[in-house]
Design an enzyme around this catalytic site. Sequence first.
Site, mmCIF file in Angstrom:
data_model
loop_
_atom_site.group_PDB
_atom_site.id
_atom_site.type_symbol
_atom_site.label_atom_id
_atom_site.label_comp_id
_atom_site.label_asym_id
_atom_site.label_seq_id
_atom_site.Cartn_x
_atom_site.Cartn_y
_atom_site.Cartn_z
ATOM 1 N N HIS A 12 2.210 -3.770 -10.077
ATOM 2 C CA HIS A 12 1.825 -3.699 -8.667
ATOM 3 C C HIS A 12 2.511 -2.481 -8.051
ATOM 4 C CE1 HIS A 12 2.835 -8.135 -9.335
ATOM 5 N NE2 HIS A 12 1.545 -8.014 -9.557
ATOM 6 N N LYS A 37 -5.344 0.477 -2.677
ATOM 7 C CA LYS A 37 -4.225 -0.319 -2.175
ATOM 8 C C LYS A 37 -3.522 -1.035 -3.331
ATOM 9 C CE LYS A 37 -3.022 -2.706 1.937
ATOM 10 N NZ LYS A 37 -3.295 -3.765 2.885
ATOM 11 N N GLY A 173 8.375 -16.765 -6.487
ATOM 12 C CA GLY A 173 7.293 -15.871 -6.074
ATOM 13 C C GLY A 173 5.938 -16.468 -6.431
ATOM 14 N N GLY A 296 9.833 -8.927 -4.480
ATOM 15 C CA GLY A 296 8.812 -9.163 -3.462
ATOM 16 C C GLY A 296 9.162 -10.266 -2.474
ATOM 17 N N ARG A 490 9.500 -9.705 14.633
ATOM 18 C CA ARG A 490 10.009 -8.950 13.468
ATOM 19 C C ARG A 490 10.382 -7.570 13.987
ATOM 20 N NH1 ARG A 490 6.533 -6.485 9.639
ATOM 21 N NH2 ARG A 490 4.806 -7.568 10.614
ATOM 22 N N ASN A 520 4.293 -1.825 17.316
ATOM 23 C CA ASN A 520 4.233 -0.872 16.215
ATOM 24 C C ASN A 520 3.568 -1.520 15.006
ATOM 25 O OD1 ASN A 520 4.673 1.033 14.230
ATOM 26 N ND2 ASN A 520 6.872 0.630 14.043
ATOM 27 N N SER A 522 1.005 -0.607 11.330
ATOM 28 C CA SER A 522 0.755 0.498 10.404
ATOM 29 C C SER A 522 -0.550 1.235 10.736
ATOM 30 C CB SER A 522 0.720 -0.017 8.969
ATOM 31 O OG SER A 522 -0.232 -1.039 8.849
#
Length: 592
Positions: A12, A37, A173, A296, A490, A520, A522
Site C-alpha cells: 500500500h 490513489k 488492523g 496504519g 482533529r 482545512n 485536502s
Amino acid sequence: MSIIVGVSAHYHDSACCIIKDGKLIAAAEEERFSKIKHDSGIPTGAFRYCLREAKATIRDVDCIAYYEDPYKKASRQISTNLTDLIQNPKRRFKIDPARAERDIRQSLGFDGPIEYVDHHLSHAASSFFFSGFSEAALLTVDGVGEWATTTYGFGKNDKIDLFEEVSFPNSLGLLYSTITAYLGFDVNDAEYKVMGLAPYGNPRYVDKINQLIEIGDGGQYRLKMEYFDFLNGERMYSDRLADLFDEPPREAESELGTFHMDLAASLQRSLEDILLAKVRYMHDTHPVDNLCMAGGVALNCVANGRILREGPFSKLFVQPAASDAGGSLGAAAIAHIRRTGQRPELKPMPHVYLGPSYSNQDIRQTVSAIFPETSIVDCTKNPDNLIKETAKRLASGKVIGWFQGRMEFGPRALGSRSIIADPREPGMRDRINELVKMREAFRPFAPAVLDTKAAEHFDLDHASPFMLETCQVISPLSLPAITHVDGSARVQTVSAQSNPRFHALLAEFDRLTDCPILLNTSFNMRGDAIVLDPVDAIWCFVVSDIDALVIGDYIVDRGFRLDTWDKLKEIFGARSAKKRAVPESVNVYSFL
Ligand SMILES: [Fe+2]
C-alpha cells in the site's frame, strides 16, 4: 557524504525518501505522481523527485533501503494463501520475493547495495528516529507486515529492540478493516470513515466486538478466526459475524442506520480500550516518559488522543506518515545507522513539507496559459497583499484552493495543498462537500489554528502540528464546520516556524474576524490523490466550484466560467459517480 534512499512499495502507499548525512531531505508518496490513489508500484516518480531535491544523481546513492523483507513476506503469503493459490494458480506469480530487487534494478536503475529492513522495524524506526526522543517505548500496529501485525519495542539512542510481537492473522488492523468492510466501506482506505461515524453511535456492541478477539497476557491477543474470512481472499468476514450481530452487511453507499453507527462506536471503543491496555503493559515493562507509534492503526487520531490523555506516557510522537509510506523513512534511518554507526540527527520532525515545490515562474506559465489575464491577481511584487486578499475572500465566505510551497508527506493536507474556508459558517460543511469533496455528510472537516491561540479554542495543552489526535472544542465561537457531533475536532496547530505563510494567513484572518481558525481539508476531488503540481491544482479548481485558487503568489478568482469547463465538470462528475459505485473487490484485503 552518505546518501540513503528509502523505498516502500508493492503493498500500500508506495513512497520514497532520501536521507543525506543523517538529515531527511525529501519524501513523497508515489500516488501524487502516478495519480493512482494508494499506488503500490515501485515509486519511480517519487524517486526521481528525491534525487532532484537532494541535488544527487543515482551514482551518489550509497544504498537503497527497502521497507520490508520480501522473503519473509513470501513465506507468510505462501502459507496463508494456499487455498487461494490452489483455486487460482496464476496468482502464484504475485508471490515474488525477487520483485523488489528487480524493480529497484530495472525501474529505478540502481545497481548498488540494497538493504532490507523488516516491515515493523521500519515502522518503529520511522517514529523513533524522527521523534527527537533519545529513548522511548515503541508501539507499531497495522494490518500486517511480513508476519508481525503488532510489535512492542524500546528505542535508546541508535538502537531499537522489538521485544515482542503479535503475528498474522491476529491483527488489530485487520479487525478494524473487517468491521469497515461489514459496514460497507472500502477496506484499507475508509477505516477513518468508521472512526468518523463512531461518535454518532452508542457503543452497545462492545461485548460482541470483544467476542471477536481474545486478549492474552503481555502484548498478546488473538482473533477468533471463525468470525473472519480474509484468509480465503473473497471477503473479510464470515457468516458467523453477521449472525453474531444479527444484521446483514451494509451495502456500499446505502443509508447508514443506528445499527451501523452503534457498531462503529463499539469497534472504536474496543480498539481504544485494547490499545490503552497494551500501552499500559509497555509502560510497566519500560517505565519511560515517551511513547512512539506508527503503522496504519496509529492514524486513528481518536485513539491517539485517549492514549495521551489516559495512558501512562506523558509524551507521544506518532509518525505523521504512519502507514506504509512512512516505512520508507524508517528503512532509510536503519540503513543509515547500519552503514555509518550513527543515528539520524536527533531532533523532532519539524514539519512534513518534504515534497516538491514550484517556482512563481512555473506557476505563472501554467496559470497564464489557462486563465485570462483579467482573472489573475499578481502579488509577486507584494506577497503581503496575497495574504490580505486571501483572508478577505475567506472572511466573505469564499472557499479557497491553497497551493503553497512544498507538498506534504503523509495522508494529511497541512496547509500546502489544502482547501480552506471559514469554519464558523453553518452551511460550509455541506458547501465544500457539494463543491469538491462529495463525501459523507456525517464527517466534519478539520481545523487549523494559530498555535498561540489553540488553547483558547481547543482542550489542548501541547502542539499538534500533524493533525494526529482529537480533542474537545471549547471555543467561545460557534464552529459547526469543524466540530464533530461529540464536540471533538482533529486539530492542526500552526506555528510561524513550520509554515510561515499559512501562519500569516491564519493571523490575518484572525485580525479580520477574531477567529484564528480555518477549516482545512485536502486539495483533491473525491477519489483522487491530493494535488501535486500547478497543473493538478488548476485542474481541480476548474472542475470543482471552488471560489478562488491561491497558487504561489497568484490568485485566480472564479469570476468567469468557460463553457468547456461545464462540459469538463459534467464528464468529471460522471467519473466521480462511477467511482462511488464501489466494486466488490475493494471490500477484500489482498495479501498478495
Ligand atoms: Fe505496515
